[in-house]
Every structure is written in structure tokens, then in C-alpha cells.
Design an enzyme around this catalytic site. Sequence first.
Site, PDB file in Angstrom:
ATOM      1  N   ASP A  34      32.189   5.983  -9.887  1.00  0.00           N
ATOM      2  CA  ASP A  34      32.875   5.905 -11.173  1.00  0.00           C
ATOM      3  C   ASP A  34      33.606   7.212 -11.480  1.00  0.00           C
ATOM      4  OD1 ASP A  34      31.824   3.448 -11.321  1.00  0.00           O
ATOM      5  OD2 ASP A  34      30.510   3.820 -13.052  1.00  0.00           O
ATOM      6  N   GLN A  36      34.853   9.352  -9.382  1.00  0.00           N
ATOM      7  CA  GLN A  36      36.082   9.462  -8.586  1.00  0.00           C
ATOM      8  C   GLN A  36      37.164   8.552  -9.162  1.00  0.00           C
ATOM      9  OE1 GLN A  36      34.145   8.532  -4.906  1.00  0.00           O
ATOM     10  NE2 GLN A  36      34.319  10.633  -4.171  1.00  0.00           N
ATOM     11  N   TYR A  37      36.747   7.376  -9.624  1.00  0.00           N
ATOM     12  CA  TYR A  37      37.687   6.443 -10.223  1.00  0.00           C
ATOM     13  C   TYR A  37      38.308   7.070 -11.470  1.00  0.00           C
ATOM     14  CZ  TYR A  37      39.416   2.226 -12.537  1.00  0.00           C
ATOM     15  OH  TYR A  37      40.208   1.292 -13.160  1.00  0.00           O
ATOM     16  N   ASP A  38      37.439   7.620 -12.317  1.00  0.00           N
ATOM     17  CA  ASP A  38      37.941   8.257 -13.539  1.00  0.00           C
ATOM     18  C   ASP A  38      38.949   9.354 -13.211  1.00  0.00           C
ATOM     19  OD1 ASP A  38      36.502   6.656 -15.201  1.00  0.00           O
ATOM     20  OD2 ASP A  38      34.844   8.082 -15.495  1.00  0.00           O
ATOM     21  N   SER A  83      39.436  -1.242 -23.704  1.00  0.00           N
ATOM     22  CA  SER A  83      38.660  -0.223 -23.018  1.00  0.00           C
ATOM     23  C   SER A  83      38.545   0.989 -23.939  1.00  0.00           C
ATOM     24  CB  SER A  83      39.384   0.117 -21.731  1.00  0.00           C
ATOM     25  OG  SER A  83      38.688   1.099 -21.056  1.00  0.00           O
ATOM     26  N   LEU A  84      37.956   2.045 -23.451  1.00  0.00           N
ATOM     27  CA  LEU A  84      37.805   3.250 -24.265  1.00  0.00           C
ATOM     28  C   LEU A  84      38.405   4.442 -23.533  1.00  0.00           C
ATOM     29  CD1 LEU A  84      34.065   2.950 -25.347  1.00  0.00           C
ATOM     30  CD2 LEU A  84      36.039   2.808 -26.864  1.00  0.00           C
ATOM     31  N   GLU A 114      26.715   5.914 -30.343  1.00  0.00           N
ATOM     32  CA  GLU A 114      25.874   4.936 -29.645  1.00  0.00           C
ATOM     33  C   GLU A 114      25.800   5.257 -28.162  1.00  0.00           C
ATOM     34  OE1 GLU A 114      28.146   1.388 -30.194  1.00  0.00           O
ATOM     35  OE2 GLU A 114      28.276   1.705 -32.356  1.00  0.00           O
ATOM     36  N   LYS A 116      26.363   4.564 -24.337  1.00  0.00           N
ATOM     37  CA  LYS A 116      27.335   3.729 -23.614  1.00  0.00           C
ATOM     38  C   LYS A 116      26.609   3.114 -22.429  1.00  0.00           C
ATOM     39  CE  LYS A 116      31.977   3.759 -21.628  1.00  0.00           C
ATOM     40  NZ  LYS A 116      31.694   3.132 -20.349  1.00  0.00           N
ATOM     41  N   ASP A 118      25.723   1.064 -19.179  1.00  0.00           N
ATOM     42  CA  ASP A 118      26.507   0.873 -17.964  1.00  0.00           C
ATOM     43  C   ASP A 118      26.252  -0.524 -17.418  1.00  0.00           C
ATOM     44  OD1 ASP A 118      28.260   1.515 -16.061  1.00  0.00           O
ATOM     45  OD2 ASP A 118      26.958   2.879 -14.958  1.00  0.00           O
ATOM     46  N   ARG A 137      35.137  -9.742 -19.692  1.00  0.00           N
ATOM     47  CA  ARG A 137      36.316  -9.084 -20.239  1.00  0.00           C
ATOM     48  C   ARG A 137      37.572  -9.422 -19.435  1.00  0.00           C
ATOM     49  NH1 ARG A 137      36.670  -2.617 -20.755  1.00  0.00           N
ATOM     50  NH2 ARG A 137      36.533  -2.800 -18.499  1.00  0.00           N
ATOM     51  N   TYR A 224      22.882  -6.011 -24.942  1.00  0.00           N
ATOM     52  CA  TYR A 224      22.949  -5.294 -26.215  1.00  0.00           C
ATOM     53  C   TYR A 224      24.269  -5.608 -26.887  1.00  0.00           C
ATOM     54  CZ  TYR A 224      19.027  -2.003 -26.151  1.00  0.00           C
ATOM     55  OH  TYR A 224      17.800  -1.428 -26.204  1.00  0.00           O
ATOM     56  N   LYS A 291      32.406   6.003 -32.655  1.00  0.00           N
ATOM     57  CA  LYS A 291      33.344   5.086 -33.312  1.00  0.00           C
ATOM     58  C   LYS A 291      33.494   5.487 -34.769  1.00  0.00           C
ATOM     59  CE  LYS A 291      31.632   1.360 -30.421  1.00  0.00           C
ATOM     60  NZ  LYS A 291      30.710   0.234 -30.354  1.00  0.00           N
ATOM     61  N   LYS A 315      31.516  11.089 -21.747  1.00  0.00           N
ATOM     62  CA  LYS A 315      30.796  10.749 -20.512  1.00  0.00           C
ATOM     63  C   LYS A 315      29.742  11.800 -20.125  1.00  0.00           C
ATOM     64  CE  LYS A 315      32.203   7.445 -18.287  1.00  0.00           C
ATOM     65  NZ  LYS A 315      33.412   7.025 -17.653  1.00  0.00           N
ATOM     66  N   CYS A 409       5.112  10.433  15.878  1.00  0.00           N
ATOM     67  CA  CYS A 409       4.942  10.972  14.526  1.00  0.00           C
ATOM     68  C   CYS A 409       5.388  12.434  14.522  1.00  0.00           C
ATOM     69  CB  CYS A 409       3.475  10.857  14.107  1.00  0.00           C
ATOM     70  SG  CYS A 409       3.081  11.777  12.608  1.00  0.00           S
ATOM     71  N   CYS A 412       1.954  14.672  13.889  1.00  0.00           N
ATOM     72  CA  CYS A 412       0.837  14.791  14.832  1.00  0.00           C
ATOM     73  C   CYS A 412       1.174  14.296  16.230  1.00  0.00           C
ATOM     74  CB  CYS A 412      -0.392  14.059  14.296  1.00  0.00           C
ATOM     75  SG  CYS A 412      -0.245  12.268  14.354  1.00  0.00           S
ATOM     76  N   CYS A 427       2.286   5.787  11.364  1.00  0.00           N
ATOM     77  CA  CYS A 427       1.730   6.704  12.349  1.00  0.00           C
ATOM     78  C   CYS A 427       0.337   6.189  12.675  1.00  0.00           C
ATOM     79  CB  CYS A 427       1.641   8.101  11.754  1.00  0.00           C
ATOM     80  SG  CYS A 427       0.469   9.135  12.630  1.00  0.00           S
ATOM     81  N   CYS A 433      -4.354  12.489  11.505  1.00  0.00           N
ATOM     82  CA  CYS A 433      -3.004  13.037  11.307  1.00  0.00           C
ATOM     83  C   CYS A 433      -3.008  13.972  10.098  1.00  0.00           C
ATOM     84  CB  CYS A 433      -1.987  11.921  11.095  1.00  0.00           C
ATOM     85  SG  CYS A 433      -0.313  12.532  10.790  1.00  0.00           S
TER      86      CYS A 433
END
Length: 786
Positions: A34, A36-38, A83-84, A114, A116, A118, A137, A224, A291, A315, A409, A412, A427, A433
Site C-alpha cells: 500500500d 508503494q502504491y501511495d 476516497s480520502l 476515527e 481507518k 483496513d 465501492r 463497522y 472528518k 496514515k 538438525c 544437534c 529434529c 537436543c
Amino acid sequence: MNSPDTAARVAELRRLIEDANHRYHELDAPDITDAQYDALVRELEALEAKHPELAAADSPTRRVGATPAGRFPQVTHAVPMLSLGNAFEDGEVADFVRRIRERLDRQDLVFSAEPKLDGLAISLRYEDGVFVQGATRGDGATGEDVTANLRTIAVIPQRLQGSGWPKVLEVRGEVYMGRADFERYNEHARLHGGKVLANPRNGAAGSLRQIDPKLTAQRPLSFYAYGVGLVEGGALPDSHSATLARLREWGFPVSDLAKVVHDVDGLLGYYRGIGEARDGLAFDIDGVVYKLDDYAGQREMGFVSRAPRWAIAHKFPAQEQTTVVESIEVNVGRTGAVTPWALMQPVQVGGVTVTRATLHNADHVARLDVRNGDTVIVRRAGDVIPEVVQVVVDRRPPDASPWAMPMACPVCGSEVVREEGAAVWRCSGELTCPAQLVQSVFHFASRRAMDIDGLGERYIESLAEFGYLKDVADLYALTLDDLLEMKRRADERDGSTPAALAKSGVKAGKVATKWADNLIEAIDRSRDTTLARFLYALGIEHVGESTAKALAQWFGDLELIRRLPWPLFKRVPDIGGEVARAIGHFLDQPGNQQVIDRLLERGVRIGDAQAPNPKLGEGLDLATLLVDLEIPKVTPVRAAQLGSAFADAQALLDAPAHNLVTAGLPHETANALVAWLEDEANAGLLLRSAEALVELRGRLPARGAASAGPLEGKTVVLTGTLVSMGRDEAKDRLEALGAKAAGSVSKKTSFVVAGTEAGSKLAKAEELGIEVWDETRLLAFLEQHA
Ligand code: IVH
């Protein structure tokens, strides 16, 4: 950057964002985080703002998400689902507030702050208080009709409660998967080869877009409410916070973390508070939302292309990041489980630097196909250990080869083996051991096991390292000198000599002796224990506290339990074949039995031995045993036939095959049974189990005594103050178990329960050598016989 380059970058960014949108919204398989997307969106927004000539109506910055994939009927949102805008820095929050103040020309503002969540935004439509339609959406204007799937989510009201709702009401909110539900779901998937969800958000999204609502119903989803869409034929309060309160009255889950604040400090304080609480929350959040609370103000502020000007998302550091795997290592656990984990280039995840992530088990590595040098997405959420959730295959080095479990292992050198049908590799060094030794002692000493206070992992490690501990029984041979010597050697190793301590003002000699005294005393105190604690302390695979308690309650006696063949353990409700075999496997190891012998020789006393539970009697017959043995084709019906045809196991063993058929068995079953019995190990197990069965039957309390409590015939005296309950309650509970309570201590007293500040009665008991229980022991006893 000159213009052709800028144009090329803008085009590239749009392509990358479109691609990410497609993977995120339609495939539920994102390959970038997310964060990287942002970053991509922000870069594109900045370029478009600086070069208006490059703006385009169909730019992803103008649209909210992807167009619906078309598997479900489309729903046009009467009020678009927007969106926000995002804020990452405090300054951006201050700007947000300033813009509102300027535009509304008002200083006294009220904000709703509030979490956010995910998850996935949805809109729920109610007509005359009845849920009629629910939609995703989608692209904000048009979503998908997922009504049938939403109906499977228990917390979404099918009908509104109370009264006063508008004729048409659209409620907006987030469908999400709680962390514990997500972990449980994945744990199951990993063990049974199902599809493992990358994160709760993908889980929620994927679940809602199942074609078959029955599949959605199997996914643990929650919801929610955080706002409303279309409202017709009725009115709502004039503020967002009052609307949330109303939604709650109508039966919607509304976050109780939502708060009203008044200025930038209030918003930032809220952000920090939620940030601190974040790891402990039951669900993932990726930020908080601010808000403007009053609807009049919201209307006046209006919207920019895809987001309201009256709200903003602030964020948190991302819970997922990409990094590079430096190597894949394995860890050997307490029970010998060998589990892979990734050593990675350090990366900040959710505000913490992470260098290690779990890979769960070998199957999981194979499924993800993680290799050394791979770029991976790591996720850290709540208290859960960071985990590798996905490989970015495009960035794999050309020479990376698939990973394989090491054959030896790493601790041991014993062989690493895989149990039949199990996901876990182990093991085979068992009690020898060292990796398992430290953890087995640590578990053995833990509070709910033998409860040896002060025996921390560091001490155990040192005791093991310097050779004072080879197994848990060695604890009871430790002397004060051993401990002091161990400490001296450990200090020497760490360079923290008593001289250094003395410099810092600590009277080294005194302190060092005191802890050792205390530890020796704690070890000594732990000798008196209960059967359930002892069984739990052994660290048998699959035997947690409740299984240990059940074993203690049903069989009552260690000497009996340690000789039982595994099928008998299945007589305890809730113990199935897998657990029974694990107990049997543990008890079959001579090394383990020797450790138990030595524990008892060294003074461990189990104070609550009792007769087996009379209810055991219900399944102590040949027919039940034959079912418990899990013999191929021998169903309960066939076992019952055999049970009535043969007097005992020996008779069955001696019977020629045709007698089995005469007894009513189909040829196929008779053949399967004969083949099973031909294996000497099986025949031996049958005979030993049958003998144990007879012995158990003999030990059952006589009829009528069945209702007698475990303290029948005992006289107890209570003295001092108990912390967890009043003395009367303690008396009632002991009497309920058959005890007689007396007011003074005499030779007839069976034991004295002494709380704090116990006086003369305790002294008298000690004088007479009468057993004294402290509160812990009382509680353990009551709990065990609850
Ligand atoms: S309000 C017009 N409140 O965040 C305002 N959104 O990036 C619309 N979200 O689509 C959203 N918790 O999926 C709002 N308390 C909250 C939220 C929330 C999570 C999600 C929602 C929305 C996305 C916007």
C-alpha cells in the site's frame, strides 16, 4: 526533468497504478505494498499538478478504484462512494485544518476522529428498515451487488432496531477480517493445504467477491459503519458524530474508538493515542480519519476530484514492506519442530525495524516458493511475528534456486524427519537436543507448569551450556554451589564480573547468594505439584493445559497414565487419535520414562492422585477399544459385532478367520482385520490395550461412590486471609467436593488451608505435622475439580 521525460514518467505511473488497481481490486493479489502504491499516486498527482497540460480525464488520480470486474450485477451509487486524501506528516494535518478554517471563515471547529479500518468499503441499502441491497465501492460511481454475501455477515443487521429511521437509508462502512480470525483462518489453511490469505484486507475483499455465498459464510468477516450515503423520506441528525450514535442505536457496529476533537492538537493527540494502541487492536488499521463533524460545514467544503475537502486520512507506517531475503534459516523449537524463517535486509514495518520473518513451515515455503535473494513482501501486525506473505517474482535473481529443508538438525546434527501426513518437520534428537533442552526446561518451569519462580531462560541457557542440566530432572539435583558456580562462569563469559558490579555499588556477594537461595527454594517448593501441572510440564506434543487437566481428571494417577497404551487416551472426551498417539509416542520413549523416574526419585510429589473418573466405565469394552485402535474397515457397527461375539481380545486373536465371518463380519472387513492382526506390533498393542482396559475397570470406584467428591472423608481447617475469595466461599467449595470444615486444628485434621496472616492455627498445624495448602494450591485443586 524536461517535458518528454515527464510525459513518459506520467504515462508509466498511470500504467503502474492501473496495473496495481487491477491486481488489488479484481485479482485480490497485489504485488506492491500500500505504501508503494501511495507513493506512486502521490508522484503522479504532483506531476499532474505541476504540468496541467498532462492531466487527463481518465487518469487514475481522478478515479477511486478499478471498474467492477463484472462477475456481479452492477449497482449505481446514488451518492458516489469517494476516497480520502492522505496525510503522512503533522504539517499536512495542520494544512487540512487551516484550509477548512479559511474556507468556512470559522475558528471553532468540531472534528470526528476515527480509526481507518483496513478492509473493503461497502454500501448497505435499507428500505423501511429492511436490508435490501449491498454493494462494493467499485469505481466509486458503480459497484457490484454482493447482497447475498453480505447477508452472511452476522453483525450486519438484516432489519434495523428501534425506530425513526428514514424510509431509504444507505449505510456506508468497512467490511474487514479481525486479526485473530485471519490468523486462525490461515493456520487452518496452512495445515490443510488451503489457500492462505496474504493479509486480512485481501481476505475480506476476496471473501466478499465469492460467487457462492456459502464460501463467504465460511470466512470470518466483520463490519463497522462509518457514515451514510443516500437518505430519503426522513432526516438524520445534523452532524456526523450524532449520526454514528444513531446508527449504533439502529443496530450497526460503530467503532467505540471514534472521538470528537477540536483542533490540530486534538487530532494529533488522537493519532498518537491510536498509534500506541494499534498493535493491541483486534483488527488492522492503516491510519485514522478526521472528518469535519457538522454536515452544513461538509456541504460548504465540497469535494475535489475524488475526495471530500472536509475529511482526510492520516496514515500510519505501513504494516507491509518489501525487502530482500538474505538467507532462509531454520529454528528448532521446544518440541523439536524445525521451522523455516527468513533473514532479511532490515526494513521498517509498522514503525519497527524487522530483519526476521517467519515462513511457518516447509509447505508454506514451497507454496510461496521463497528463495535466497528474493524480494518479498513482509507483514507485521499486532503482536503477531512478522511473516513473509508474498514473493515479487519479477525481481528474482536469475541464479536463485528453490529451498529445501536441511537433512540435519542445525543444533544437534540429528536427523530431521517429517511425521507422516504432517506439515511439520522435527529434529529426532528429542531430549538430547540442546535446542529442545532449554525450551523444555523453560516450559517445565513456567508458571502454569511446575511454577519455578526465578528460573529465567538466561539461567537455563547457562545451566545447560555449562553442563549442569542435561534434562529437566537435573533441576532437582542442583545445589547452591552449582548455581553460584554457574553464575560465576556466565559472568566471566559475558565480561560482567563481580568486580564490575561492585563498582556500580552492588554488594556482589550478597546479591549473588540471595538469588541462588531463592531459586533453590523455588525449585524445592515446585516438588509439591498436581498431576495436571506435571503432565503439562512434560511438554508432550499437543498436550496443553486443558488436555493435561483432562488426563488428570479422567485417569487420576501418574503411574497408571504412564503405562497406558495410546488407544486408551481416546477414552477422554476431546482427545482424538492424533493427540492420543502423541502421548503414546512420548511415553514409548525409554528416555522420557527415565526422566519421569528420576523426577520422582528426586522428590517430585503429585499430591492429588485419585481414582479414575467413574464415567470412564462407559467405554471400557472390547468393541470401543477396537474402534479406538483405528483398524481399517472396522467401523463402530463391526466393532460392536466383534465385541459381542468374542469374550476378550485374546479370544479374538485366537479365532480363525472364518469365525470372524461367522460373527457377522463381511469378508472384506474380516480380511482387513486379519491383515492388521498379522502385524505383531498391532497384535501386541491390542493385547496391551485390552489388559490396561481390564486394569482400569478394576480401579473404577464402586457404584454409588460415583457421586462422592475427591475430598470425601477429609477434614479441613481454613485460616488466614485468602486473596481470591472469601473464607466462606472457600469453605463452600471445599465442602461441595466432600470435605468437612472444622474450626480448630487437631490430629484429625487432614489439611489446613492457610491464607496470609495465618496465626496460631497454622503454627498448630506445623507442630502436628499436618499438611498445609497455600492459596495457589487451593486454587489449583478447585480449578481441577471444577
Ligand atoms: S470515510 C467520503 N471513514 O478508507 C469519505 N473511510 O481511503 C469516505 N475507511 O473508502 C470514507 N475507515 O474504505 C471513512 N472511519 C472511516 C474509514 C474509512 C476505513 C476506508 C474506506 C474508504 C477509504 C478511503
